[in-house]
Design a protein around this motif. Structure first.
Motif, PDB file in Angstrom:
ATOM      1  N   ASN A  87       0.829  -1.198   0.000  1.00 46.36           N
ATOM      2  CA  ASN A  87       0.000   0.000   0.000  1.00 46.36           C
ATOM      3  C   ASN A  87       0.866   1.252   0.000  1.00 46.36           C
ATOM      4  N   HIS A  97      -7.556   7.329  -7.230  1.00 46.58           N
ATOM      5  CA  HIS A  97      -8.272   6.800  -6.067  1.00 46.58           C
ATOM      6  C   HIS A  97      -7.805   5.406  -5.653  1.00 46.58           C
ATOM      7  N   ARG A  98      -7.369   4.614  -6.597  1.00 40.49           N
ATOM      8  CA  ARG A  98      -6.940   3.243  -6.314  1.00 40.49           C
ATOM      9  C   ARG A  98      -5.477   3.120  -6.719  1.00 40.49           C
ATOM     10  N   TYR A 142      -5.240  -8.509  -8.287  1.00 41.34           N
ATOM     11  CA  TYR A 142      -5.023  -7.364  -9.180  1.00 41.34           C
ATOM     12  C   TYR A 142      -5.052  -7.747 -10.650  1.00 41.34           C
ATOM     13  N   TRP A 163      -2.774  -1.128 -14.535  1.00 40.02           N
ATOM     14  CA  TRP A 163      -2.259  -0.044 -13.700  1.00 40.02           C
ATOM     15  C   TRP A 163      -1.448   0.918 -14.550  1.00 40.02           C
ATOM     16  N   ASP A 191      -8.103   3.124 -11.844  1.00 40.94           N
ATOM     17  CA  ASP A 191      -9.446   3.555 -11.429  1.00 40.94           C
ATOM     18  C   ASP A 191     -10.514   2.673 -12.029  1.00 40.94           C
TER      19      ASP A 191
END
Length: 125
Positions: A53, A68-69, A97, A102, A124
Motif C-alpha cells: 500500500n 483513487h486506487r 489485481y 495499472w 481507477d
C-alpha cells in the motif's frame, strides 16, 4: 534525529524473499474502447517486485493527480535497461489485481538503498 548508516541498513527489509510478485510493464497501445486509447502495447520489462500500500507521502502525490486506487511497487533498479514513464501501463500477476491495468503515476529511485526503484501505480477500475 539522524540515523546512522548501520541503523538505516538494518531497517531496510526488501530482499529476494519479499520480491515475489511478477510485474510486467507495457508501452502505450491501442485498446478496445471507442477512441482506441488505453490499451496494452508492447511488453517493455518484466520483474519480480514487492507490492504494498502507498505511504502517506505517496498518497499526497496520488491525491494531487486524482488517483483513487493505487499500489506501490518496489523493483530492483534496472539502470539503463528500463526506465519507466508516465504513459506506460503495468500488469501485476496476482489474483487480486489481475483485472486491472495499472498506469505508472510516479517513480523515483529509493534514496535509502540505491539498488531499488519505487514506482507508484494507479488504477481507477
Amino acid at each position: 534525529m539522524i540515523k546512522s548508516e548501520k541503523t538505516r541498513k538494518n531497517t531496510i527489509k526488501t530482499n529476494n524473499g519479499t520480491m515475489r510478485t511478477p510485474v510486467t510493464f507495457y508501452g502505450p497501445g491501442l485498446g478496445n474502447s471507442l477512441d482506441g486509447r488505453d490499451g496494452l502495447g508492447e511488453k517493455l520489462y518484466r520483474a519480480y517486485a514487492e507490492v504494498y500500500n502507498p505511504s502517506n507521502k505517496d498518497r499526497q502525490v496520488l491525491t494531487a493527480k486524482g488517483v483513487h486506487r493505487a499500489v506501490t511497487v518496489r523493483i530492483r533498479d534496472p539502470l539503463s535497461s528500463y526506465q519507466p514513464e508516465n504513459k506506460q501501463l503495468a500488469k501485476i500477476d496476482d489474483l487480486r489485481y489481475s483485472d486491472i491495468d495499472w498506469q505508472v503515476v510516479d517513480f523515483h529511485p529509493d534514496f535509502q538503498d540505491r539498488q531499488f526503484l519505487v514506482i507508484l501505480l494507479g488504477g481507477d477500475q
